[in-house]
Design an enzyme around this catalytic site. Structure first.
Site, PDB file in Angstrom:
ATOM      1  N   GLU A 117     -17.376   2.752 -24.281  1.00  0.00           N
ATOM      2  CA  GLU A 117     -18.014   3.505 -23.187  1.00  0.00           C
ATOM      3  C   GLU A 117     -17.035   4.467 -22.524  1.00  0.00           C
ATOM      4  OE1 GLU A 117     -18.339   2.197 -19.248  1.00  0.00           O
ATOM      5  OE2 GLU A 117     -17.774   0.126 -19.692  1.00  0.00           O
ATOM      6  N   LYS A 130     -21.593   9.750 -13.376  1.00  0.00           N
ATOM      7  CA  LYS A 130     -21.704   8.431 -13.991  1.00  0.00           C
ATOM      8  C   LYS A 130     -23.157   8.294 -14.459  1.00  0.00           C
ATOM      9  CE  LYS A 130     -22.026   3.665 -12.407  1.00  0.00           C
ATOM     10  NZ  LYS A 130     -22.077   2.851 -11.174  1.00  0.00           N
ATOM     11  N   VAL A 167     -22.286   1.067 -19.440  1.00  0.00           N
ATOM     12  CA  VAL A 167     -22.676   0.146 -20.507  1.00  0.00           C
ATOM     13  C   VAL A 167     -24.122   0.423 -20.927  1.00  0.00           C
ATOM     14  CG1 VAL A 167     -23.173  -2.293 -21.017  1.00  0.00           C
ATOM     15  CG2 VAL A 167     -21.017  -1.655 -19.916  1.00  0.00           C
ATOM     16  N   ALA A 176     -28.406  -1.732 -14.092  1.00  0.00           N
ATOM     17  CA  ALA A 176     -29.294  -1.394 -15.216  1.00  0.00           C
ATOM     18  C   ALA A 176     -28.726  -1.887 -16.549  1.00  0.00           C
ATOM     19  CB  ALA A 176     -29.519   0.115 -15.263  1.00  0.00           C
ATOM     20  N   ASP A 177     -27.439  -2.253 -16.567  1.00  0.00           N
ATOM     21  CA  ASP A 177     -26.847  -2.814 -17.795  1.00  0.00           C
ATOM     22  C   ASP A 177     -27.642  -4.038 -18.261  1.00  0.00           C
ATOM     23  OD1 ASP A 177     -24.846  -0.936 -17.385  1.00  0.00           O
ATOM     24  OD2 ASP A 177     -23.265  -2.405 -16.946  1.00  0.00           O
ATOM     25  N   LYS A 211     -16.656  -9.001 -13.390  1.00  0.00           N
ATOM     26  CA  LYS A 211     -15.779  -9.139 -12.229  1.00  0.00           C
ATOM     27  C   LYS A 211     -16.500  -9.917 -11.137  1.00  0.00           C
ATOM     28  CE  LYS A 211     -12.522  -5.350 -12.230  1.00  0.00           C
ATOM     29  NZ  LYS A 211     -12.957  -4.188 -12.984  1.00  0.00           N
TER      30      LYS A 211
END
Ligand code: PSU
Ligand code: MN
Length: 305
Positions: free
Chosen positions: A27, A89, A109, A144-145, A162
């Site tokens: 990515e 982004k 992602v 939304a990943d 994380k």
């Protein structure tokens, strides 16, 4: 060359695919928004080199001047790294706007999975995935990943998530949407900087071949969606949670005080954690991405056999 009129696949990636050799997607938001310049560019190039060394072909994904890219040039990586947070982004939602206006953006992602799937790439390596944010019962902030993992057939190799996120709610969400979370040589979900958390993974598999077998079976069965392959950071690079928890708590406080929301939240938190740990988290971040690139290459190689 590609049948998709919006997609450019580099000759290196196209040749690997035509010959049935393994390809690993990477990515670009991690380059623009996940690390400072110039470490971000150096890391992106190192990760590509690591994939090649492991016998696969890297395809770093982005949108450049409105074109979907599976594979970037060194100059394009340099440009995304220099632009940093001034470049868009791009998640799934944003893709058509950048294409329609001919703009350049770094893919998360989610958007990387979309473009990888269009290019026929099944394995993707990154650092950490987005997830359900702490306080999501109020904010509704769910990356939304996670929906992309539910729908798009790409396996994402990461070091867990994380602990800016609520790891327990992230696992619940993935379970609801039928996304398997596979621990590579681990029984618990790694928490990015640390190898373990108090949350069990759904399945533990100890070899790239075993992971490839499950992925292949899932897709042969016609089950849609991807999988999370959680690969713990190498022990010598892991950080004590005491060193990172304080920075995370402070970054979350600052975000709340400054009213940060939407797509700004994750980049804001990543940058603050980097600054608050005086860069000591950066070395760990780089090391774990390289480890994920190696594992993804091995899985992609096994999938091809
Ligand atoms: N977590 C990290 N590093 C990152 C990201 C997440 O430790 O660089 C990036 C990835 O691109 C991920 C995105 O897809 O942030 C998630 O953003 P959001 O929470 O807005 O969906
Ligand atoms: Mn969000």
């Amino acid at each position: 060359m590609s049948l998709n009129p919006y997609l450019d696949t580099t000759p290196e990636v196209q040749q690997a695919q035509d010959a049935g050799r393994p390809v690993v997607a990477l990515e670009s938001t991690i380059i623009s928004h996940g690390m400072p310049y110039p470490d971000n560019v150096r890391t992106a190039l190192q990760v590509e080199a690591e994939v090649r060394r492991a016998g696969a072909t890297p395809a770093t994904v982005a949108i450049v001047k409105g074109r979907l890219k599976a594979g970037l040039s060194g100059a394009e990586i340099e440009q995304l790294g220099q632009s940093g947070r001034s470049v868009s982004k791009v998640s799934r939602r944003d893709i058509p706007f950048l294409v329609a206006s001919g703009a350049t953006g770094a893919t998360t992602v989610a958007a990387t999975m979309v473009i990888a799937a269009m290019a026929g790439i099944r394995v993707f390596a990154t650092g950490g995935i987005g997830g359900v944010h702490r306080g999501a019962t109020e904010s509704f902030d769910v990356s939304a990943d996670l929906q992309e993992l539910a729908h798009t057939p790409v396996a994402v190799v990461c070091a867990g998530a994380k602990s800016i996120l609520d790891l327990g709610l992230t696992l619940e969400y993935l379970e609801t949407h039928g996304v398997p979370v596979i621990g590579y040589q681990t029984d618990t979900l790694p928490a990015f900087f640390s190898r373990e958390s108090r949350f069990a993974v759904d399945y533990r598999l100890d070899t790239p071949e075993a992971i490839a077998r499950v992925l292949d079976t899932k897709w042969q069965l016609g089950l849609r969606g991807g999988a999370v392959i959680a690969n713990p950071i190498a022990p010598e690079h892991a950080m004590p949670s005491s060193a990172i928890d304080h920075a995370i708590a402070q970054a979350l406080d600052e975000a709340r005080q400054q009213g940060i929301g939407g797509k700004e939240t994750t980049p804001f938190l990543l940058e603050r954690i980097g600054a608050l740990t005086e860069g000591s988290s950066l070395a760990a971040n780089i090391a774990l991405v390289l480890g994920n690139a190696r594992l993804a290459s091995a899985i992609a190689s096994a999938l091809g056999r």
